[in-house]
Structure formats: C-alpha cells, structure tokens
Scaffold this motif. Sequence first.
Motif, PDB file in Angstrom:
ATOM      1  N   VAL A  41       0.934  -1.468  -0.116  1.00 58.16           N
ATOM      2  CA  VAL A  41       0.067  -0.002  -0.054  1.00 58.16           C
ATOM      3  C   VAL A  41       0.734   1.328   0.032  1.00 58.16           C
ATOM      4  O   VAL A  41       1.903   1.144   0.615  1.00 58.16           O
ATOM      5  CB  VAL A  41      -1.050   0.127   1.281  1.00 58.16           C
ATOM      6  N   ARG A  42       0.470   2.434  -0.392  1.00 63.74           N
ATOM      7  CA  ARG A  42       1.055   3.605  -0.526  1.00 63.74           C
ATOM      8  C   ARG A  42       0.232   4.310   0.655  1.00 63.74           C
ATOM      9  O   ARG A  42      -0.768   4.439   0.788  1.00 63.74           O
ATOM     10  CB  ARG A  42       1.060   4.403  -1.678  1.00 63.74           C
ATOM     11  N   THR A  43       1.278   5.024   1.508  1.00 62.62           N
ATOM     12  CA  THR A  43       0.431   5.689   2.783  1.00 62.62           C
ATOM     13  C   THR A  43       1.641   6.743   2.880  1.00 62.62           C
ATOM     14  O   THR A  43       2.634   7.006   2.222  1.00 62.62           O
ATOM     15  CB  THR A  43       0.696   4.778   3.904  1.00 62.62           C
ATOM     16  N   ALA A  44       1.144   7.831   3.750  1.00 65.21           N
ATOM     17  CA  ALA A  44       1.963   8.963   4.246  1.00 65.21           C
ATOM     18  C   ALA A  44       1.775   8.820   6.020  1.00 65.21           C
ATOM     19  O   ALA A  44       0.866   8.184   6.364  1.00 65.21           O
ATOM     20  CB  ALA A  44       1.301  10.252   3.759  1.00 65.21           C
ATOM     21  N   PHE A  45       2.840   9.486   6.162  1.00 68.64           N
ATOM     22  CA  PHE A  45       3.203   9.711   7.843  1.00 68.64           C
ATOM     23  C   PHE A  45       3.007  11.172   7.843  1.00 68.64           C
ATOM     24  O   PHE A  45       3.758  11.997   7.264  1.00 68.64           O
ATOM     25  CB  PHE A  45       4.262   9.031   8.194  1.00 68.64           C
ATOM     26  N   THR A  46       2.250  11.817   8.988  1.00 68.19           N
ATOM     27  CA  THR A  46       2.030  13.211   8.925  1.00 68.19           C
ATOM     28  C   THR A  46       2.352  13.426  10.719  1.00 68.19           C
ATOM     29  O   THR A  46       2.578  12.784  11.410  1.00 68.19           O
ATOM     30  CB  THR A  46       0.481  13.569   8.743  1.00 68.19           C
ATOM     31  N   ASP A  47       2.679  14.794  10.618  1.00 67.46           N
ATOM     32  CA  ASP A  47       2.938  15.415  11.911  1.00 67.46           C
ATOM     33  C   ASP A  47       1.537  15.643  12.402  1.00 67.46           C
ATOM     34  O   ASP A  47       0.631  15.870  12.169  1.00 67.46           O
ATOM     35  CB  ASP A  47       3.876  16.431  12.030  1.00 67.46           C
ATOM     36  N   ARG A  48       1.851  16.527  13.672  1.00 67.63           N
ATOM     37  CA  ARG A  48       0.589  17.053  14.403  1.00 67.63           C
ATOM     38  C   ARG A  48      -0.405  18.045  13.770  1.00 67.63           C
ATOM     39  O   ARG A  48      -1.676  18.176  13.946  1.00 67.63           O
ATOM     40  CB  ARG A  48       0.836  17.309  15.732  1.00 67.63           C
ATOM     41  N   ALA A  49       0.406  18.731  12.739  1.00 71.65           N
ATOM     42  CA  ALA A  49      -0.245  19.717  12.131  1.00 71.65           C
ATOM     43  C   ALA A  49      -0.742  19.104  10.710  1.00 71.65           C
ATOM     44  O   ALA A  49      -1.225  19.936   9.787  1.00 71.65           O
ATOM     45  CB  ALA A  49       0.644  20.775  11.512  1.00 71.65           C
ATOM     46  N   LYS A  51       1.050  17.814   8.525  1.00 69.26           N
ATOM     47  CA  LYS A  51       1.839  18.289   7.183  1.00 69.26           C
ATOM     48  C   LYS A  51       2.810  16.845   7.120  1.00 69.26           C
ATOM     49  O   LYS A  51       2.932  16.133   8.012  1.00 69.26           O
ATOM     50  CB  LYS A  51       2.711  19.199   7.475  1.00 69.26           C
ATOM     51  N   ILE A  52       3.018  16.688   5.970  1.00 67.01           N
ATOM     52  CA  ILE A  52       3.741  15.282   5.385  1.00 67.01           C
ATOM     53  C   ILE A  52       5.255  15.129   6.193  1.00 67.01           C
ATOM     54  O   ILE A  52       5.990  16.073   5.875  1.00 67.01           O
ATOM     55  CB  ILE A  52       3.917  14.855   4.030  1.00 67.01           C
ATOM     56  N   ILE A  53       5.332  13.998   6.837  1.00 71.70           N
ATOM     57  CA  ILE A  53       6.508  13.665   7.307  1.00 71.70           C
ATOM     58  C   ILE A  53       7.149  12.857   6.131  1.00 71.70           C
ATOM     59  O   ILE A  53       8.609  12.843   6.139  1.00 71.70           O
ATOM     60  CB  ILE A  53       6.738  13.203   8.735  1.00 71.70           C
ATOM     61  N   ILE A 166       4.657  16.086  -3.677  1.00 75.83           N
ATOM     62  CA  ILE A 166       4.615  15.795  -2.325  1.00 75.83           C
ATOM     63  C   ILE A 166       5.891  16.461  -1.487  1.00 75.83           C
ATOM     64  O   ILE A 166       6.970  16.243  -1.520  1.00 75.83           O
ATOM     65  CB  ILE A 166       4.662  14.168  -2.283  1.00 75.83           C
ATOM     66  N   LEU A 167       5.268  17.504  -0.780  1.00 80.02           N
ATOM     67  CA  LEU A 167       6.085  18.351  -0.210  1.00 80.02           C
ATOM     68  C   LEU A 167       5.790  18.141   1.417  1.00 80.02           C
ATOM     69  O   LEU A 167       4.674  18.315   1.999  1.00 80.02           O
ATOM     70  CB  LEU A 167       6.269  19.796  -0.751  1.00 80.02           C
ATOM     71  N   SER A 168       6.910  18.636   2.491  1.00 77.74           N
ATOM     72  CA  SER A 168       6.580  18.384   3.692  1.00 77.74           C
ATOM     73  C   SER A 168       5.631  19.712   3.991  1.00 77.74           C
ATOM     74  O   SER A 168       4.828  19.570   5.455  1.00 77.74           O
ATOM     75  CB  SER A 168       7.774  18.422   4.462  1.00 77.74           C
ATOM     76  N   LEU A 173      -3.917  15.555   1.354  1.00 69.57           N
ATOM     77  CA  LEU A 173      -4.969  15.701   0.210  1.00 69.57           C
ATOM     78  C   LEU A 173      -4.732  16.937  -0.462  1.00 69.57           C
ATOM     79  O   LEU A 173      -4.983  17.042  -1.619  1.00 69.57           O
ATOM     80  CB  LEU A 173      -6.206  16.087   1.159  1.00 69.57           C
ATOM     81  N   ALA A 174      -3.768  17.705  -0.229  1.00 70.37           N
ATOM     82  CA  ALA A 174      -3.441  19.146  -0.999  1.00 70.37           C
ATOM     83  C   ALA A 174      -2.538  18.638  -2.163  1.00 70.37           C
ATOM     84  O   ALA A 174      -2.124  19.307  -2.864  1.00 70.37           O
ATOM     85  CB  ALA A 174      -2.756  20.062  -0.045  1.00 70.37           C
ATOM     86  N   CYS A 175      -1.754  17.329  -2.123  1.00 75.02           N
ATOM     87  CA  CYS A 175      -0.809  17.246  -3.081  1.00 75.02           C
ATOM     88  C   CYS A 175      -1.173  15.934  -3.838  1.00 75.02           C
ATOM     89  O   CYS A 175      -0.292  15.196  -4.392  1.00 75.02           O
ATOM     90  CB  CYS A 175       0.538  17.089  -2.492  1.00 75.02           C
ATOM     91  N   GLY A 176      -2.491  15.371  -3.714  1.00 78.14           N
ATOM     92  CA  GLY A 176      -2.822  14.426  -4.882  1.00 78.14           C
ATOM     93  C   GLY A 176      -3.008  13.013  -4.038  1.00 78.14           C
ATOM     94  O   GLY A 176      -2.854  11.996  -4.924  1.00 78.14           O
ATOM     95  N   LEU A 177      -2.734  12.983  -2.604  1.00 85.17           N
ATOM     96  CA  LEU A 177      -2.398  11.622  -2.043  1.00 85.17           C
ATOM     97  C   LEU A 177      -4.172  11.298  -1.512  1.00 85.17           C
ATOM     98  O   LEU A 177      -3.914  10.611  -0.573  1.00 85.17           O
ATOM     99  CB  LEU A 177      -1.735  11.633  -1.214  1.00 85.17           C
ATOM    100  N   ASP A 178      -5.206  11.979  -2.106  1.00 86.79           N
ATOM    101  CA  ASP A 178      -6.313  11.543  -1.340  1.00 86.79           C
ATOM    102  C   ASP A 178      -6.699  10.012  -1.506  1.00 86.79           C
ATOM    103  O   ASP A 178      -7.136   9.582  -0.435  1.00 86.79           O
ATOM    104  CB  ASP A 178      -7.364  12.057  -1.864  1.00 86.79           C
TER     105      ASP A 178
END
Length: 191
Positions: A41-49, A51-53, A166-168, A173-178
């Motif tokens: 699977v493709r996924t993202a890890f995010t911080d408390r705000a 934003k992409i880690i 894909i930027l930090s 959702l703002a970079c096409g990763l919905d």
Amino acid sequence: MTSFFLHKPSLRILMVRGVDATVFLDGLSTNLIPVASGFVVRTAFTDRAAKIIASAYVLTRDEGAVLVVDSMWFEGLVAHLAARMLSQDVELVDLSQRNQVVCEFGPLYGPDLGTWNVKEGTTVARVHEELLLHIGSPAFAEEKEAEKEWDAWRIDHMWPEDGKEILSSRHPLACGLDAIVHPSKGCYIGQ
C-alpha cells in the motif's frame, strides 16, 4: 505499447521488523496497513499539524514490513518512528545499501494490484495498474533510465512524486494523495 524502466536511486529501503510492526505502522500512517503478508500500500506519515513527514510504499511481510521511502524523507521518518516505538516489539533496519528500486511503467504483467511477489531474486510490487516497483540488488538497477517517459506517465496518471508534488509543507490531500488517506481509518497523527 512498450513498458519503460527507471532506476530511482533516491528511494531507500527501511525494514520495520517485529511482531508489532504492521500494527505499529498502521497506527502512525494515513492508510490502512494490512497485517497479512504479501500486500503493498502507499501511505503517508504526518505530523500533528497534518503536514507530511514522509510518503512511503509499505510491503507487508511475515516478519514485519518493508518501507520504500525517498531519501528526502528517510531520516525524518526514522526519527519519527523511533520516537514512538516505546516497548513495542519493533526494530528499524536500513536495507538501502543492499537494495535499489527500479520503476517499471506502462502496460505490464506481474502481481495483482496491491500485492507483491519475488521473481528471480527481485521483489516486484504492483502499486498501480501500470506501475511496478522492482526491489533488488544494486546490479539490477544499472542502466534503467527513462526520466522523460516517467514524467509523462506521472502526469497522465496523476501520480504525485516526492519532492515535486509531495512536499512537507502540504497536507496529503493537498498534493494528490487522497487515495492514501483512508476515509474510515481510525486515529493517526495529524488527523
């Protein structure tokens, strides 16, 4: 039609090993991480705000999971995961020196979408109907260049890339990763 190959030397390999590995990753990522072996699977890890880690491909294995992560995110992701391991049965192992990643795109034969297998000593993961990741020894990755064709394919298929779309500074959702933010996923950092 022809398929193309592109060596991606910026992609690194992180093994997350241990009994708790997939549950650990599932709790920290935006997408559902399967517990069973053989899935990708493709996924993202995010911080408390939110934003992409890091964005990553996660290949589930019997002994844990393998993450394919761009080098621009690698150290930050390792620090993020290490800070949250606590007493869980999880170990982080950098396998980048022994493995390289080659993208094959276009009309393809291979494993079913969302799965991976091993063919002739190389792990092959289907992450899109027209995109395979080949993970293998550094010798496998030599002379696989099709950068212009890769950019055309990405644009045609709306496939965002680390460091470009894909930027930090962005929310997934703002970079096409919905597609990798699962709508019924439980809590994760930044939700």
